[in-house]
Structure formats: C-alpha cells, structure tokens
Design an enzyme around this catalytic site. Structure first.
Site, mmCIF file in Angstrom:
data_model
loop_
_atom_site.group_PDB
_atom_site.id
_atom_site.type_symbol
_atom_site.label_atom_id
_atom_site.label_comp_id
_atom_site.label_asym_id
_atom_site.label_seq_id
_atom_site.Cartn_x
_atom_site.Cartn_y
_atom_site.Cartn_z
ATOM 1 N N ARG A 272 4.207 9.056 4.341
ATOM 2 C CA ARG A 272 4.024 8.773 2.916
ATOM 3 C C ARG A 272 3.569 10.012 2.152
ATOM 4 N NH1 ARG A 272 -1.621 6.239 2.474
ATOM 5 N NH2 ARG A 272 -2.459 6.370 4.582
ATOM 6 N N GLU A 320 4.536 -5.752 -9.917
ATOM 7 C CA GLU A 320 5.717 -5.205 -9.249
ATOM 8 C C GLU A 320 7.025 -5.626 -9.899
ATOM 9 O OE1 GLU A 320 2.298 -5.022 -6.557
ATOM 10 O OE2 GLU A 320 3.218 -6.721 -7.608
#
Length: 389
Positions: A272, A320
């Site tokens: 990440r 989201e």
C-alpha cells in the site's frame, strides 16, 4: 427540461461531448424518453428515431447509457446520477472550465442514502457549479413517496446539508427559469431546485393518480391523451438559439515524463505504501490523474498524492458510494480517477461499480485491507464459534 436545454444550458449541439459544454445528468434514468426528446429538439438525434425507444437494436434504451454521445454516465440504478454529477462538477475545476453541471433527481429516488452522501460531499466541496432539480411529483413506483408534496420537508433537509434551496411550481416555466438564473448566480455552495409537479399533468384521467408508473397509453386512452394535450398547446414556436460554451482562457501545459522511484532488489516495501508513491508519480506525469479518498488516506497512502497534488485530491470522508460515484463522473469527462479505501468497504459501492462497467468508464479502484483468509481461502474467525451445552 425545456427550461434547461433551451433557456439555460450552454452547449454545442453539433459536438455533445465538447469538454466545455454544460453537462446534464438524468439521475432518475427511467425518465429517459424526455431526455431523448430534448436532444431530438436540439437537433442531435432525428425525431423519427424517437419511435425506436426500447427496441432491441436501438440506442434509445429504457435507461440512458454512454452508447449515446450526450450521455456521460449510465443511470437508472437510483441514487447514482447525483453522485456522478459531483464528479462531473469537480472535473470543471480540474480543467479550469466554467461549465456548469445539472442533474435531475426523483423524489422517490431521494430515499436512497447515496443521494445524501452526494448532498454532503457537494456542499463540503463548495460546488457552486452544480445545480440539482428534484421532480417532486409525490408518486413513486408502487405508492406515494414518503414526503409526498410536502416541499418544506425536502427544503429543511437540503438546507441542513448546506445547499442553497429554491422552491418552485414545476409547471411554471418562468419560475423555473428564474430559479435556474438564481442558481447560476449563487456562490460558494450548490443549489437544489425543488419543483412541485403533478404526474401525468395535462391528461385528465391520469393526472396525479397512482398506478400509471411506466405504463404507456394504448388505444382509446392514447387517442384521448393526445387530443387533450394538443388542445393545451399554443401555436408552434422556434426554440431560442442555444448559446455555445464559453472559450477557455488557457490549456494545461504538457506534463513531464513518468519517473517512478527506484527500489533495491530484495527490498521489502509495504504494497500500500508503494501504491501511494506510484500514484503520486503518476499524478506528476499526467494531469488527468486524480485521487479520491474516504478518510483512510493514511492507511492507503494516497496522502502521498495529496501532498504533491492537493488540487486533484478529493475527500468524500467515510462515504464510499459518493466516492465511487464521483469517480465515475470524473472519468466520464476525461479524468483518470483512482478512488482508494479499504477493499472491504468498496463492497458498499458494488452497484456503482457495476454501473461503471455498463458505462465503460476508465476508473482504477484500489483497495487495501481486504480481510484475512487461511490457506484454504476461508475467512479467519477471531472468536471460537463452538457453543457449550
């Protein structure tokens, strides 16, 4: 639609995809016939093509898709168009354009949580180039909507989310035009026009009545409806000329070549973290690249992009659906969005991703923290599940 297309919007009918055209999104996608009729009136599609609506080989589908040059995003899955409109409005900032974004929302659709995620995000981002119109006709698919014609209930909610709100009679063309002008002159926040309408207006046996959702008039009913509507029309008039989009003052300079950081062979770097570094490098080499975050930038490392390109980093907070919806809108106008969050949280926007596939938009989803599994691919359980007698 008449007020928008022939009294407010600036666009080139010969080039519906022009990057500086004002944009329109039909969030209540099942109203597609009025969208096609407006574009036919603007001269973009032949009037005779309207008769092919919903035919298997026709591009005029029951819900609009980007197979048509004047449709940016696929809509019809309710609550998504207004999220995409947020992204389309953001894109104007990205390219330095003065185009405005308009979106038509249904009152039944307004029960969707994603509508209010969009309301929150648009206000937080100060999108004064965004104007939404809610068609408050008080009837849903199977029954009356939750607030009916209580426009004060809608007004309180949109004001609470920080929007400028205008309430009008949706059948008063002059009032709608005035409201659109007011929206265009409002600075610092988006505008919601609440238009009180009557479903089936002008057809005596259907006006304001439940049970007609999605049903065509047939036979004697069709003849009667056409006769009643024709009797209410005045003499044919020519539409006023549609103003072209204003020219842009400047264009972005050519970006530098892509330069990715070098890592020593065998070095151990978190995936990440590597994503964040690469994303920032992509942003430096391509002004189309944008990043969206749902308040996990320090876990996905997309904050590395924000540090270098803050004007192309968009924060939706823990929402989201609007993050993904806005990404679809940005992509529809030429941006290359990278929305990133915990992978498990992307499932909350699964239907947005499905509709993005239908629209064939170029979005790069990045998810960290997908959840842990054992060697057999089964989700690990944190607690023993055996119960004692």
């Amino acid at each position: 639609m008449a007020a928008l297309f022939f009294g407010q919007m600036r666009f080139d009918p010969r080039d519906p995809g022009h990057e500086d055209n004002d944009r329109f999104v039909l969030s209540k996608g099942h109203a597609a016939p009025v969208l096609y009729a407006a574009w036919a009136e603007a001269g973009v599609i032949p009037h005779e093509q309207l008769a092919t609506l919903r035919e298997i080989e026709s591009d005029l589908e029951g819900h609009p898709t980007p197979r048509l040059p004047f449709v940016d995003v696929a809509t019809g899955s309710l609550g998504q168009g207004i999220c995409a409109a947020v992204g389309i409005a953001l894109n104007a900032r990205r390219i330095g354009s003065t185009y405005r974004t308009y979106v038509l929302v249904g009152d039944g659709e307004s029960a969707e949580g994603s509508v209010w995620e969009a309301a929150q995000a648009a206000a937080g981002l100060g999108l004064d180039n965004l104007c939404a119109i809610t068609d408050v006709n008080a009837l849903g698919q199977s029954r009356a909507t939750q607030w009916g014609h209580d426009l004060a209930a809608y007004e309180r909610r949109w004001q609470a989310f920080g929007w400028h709100v205008v309430v009008v009679d949706g059948h008063d063309l002059a009032a709608v035009l005035d409201a659109l002008d007011e929206a265009a002159s409002t600075a610092g926040r988006p505008t919601m026009i609440l238009a009180r309408t009557v479903k089936g207006k002008g057809v005596s046996f259907a006006e304001g009545l439940d049970g007609w959702h999605g049903k065509p008039f047939k036979g004697a009913d069709l003849d009667r409806a056409l006769q009643e509507l024709d009797g209410q029309l005045g003499e044919p008039t020519h539409n006023p000329p549609i103003p072209p989009p204003p020219p842009r003052a400047s264009r972005p300079a050519s970006p530098p070549a892509l330069r990715l950081p070098a890592y020593e062979f065998g070095a151990k770097v978190a995936t990440r973290e590597r994503y964040g570094v690469a994303l920032a490098a992509l942003g430096a080499s391509d002004p189309r690249v944008v990043a969206l975050d749902a308040d996990v930038k320090n876990s996905t490392f997309s904050d590395k992009f924000e540090q270098q390109h803050p004007d192309r980093f968009y924060q939706t907070y823990i929402a989201e659906q609007v993050m993904v919806g806005a990404a679809l809108g940005l992509a529809s106008r030429g941006a290359i969005p990278f929305p990133s969050t915990f992978a498990a949280f992307l499932t909350r926007a699964a239907d947005f991703i499905r509709m993005g596939g239908i629209g064939n938009v170029n979005v790069k989803f990045a998810g960290s923290h997908a959840g842990s599994v054992d060697r057999r691919g089964r989700a690990r359980r944190r607690w023993p599940w055996r119960t004692s007698r």
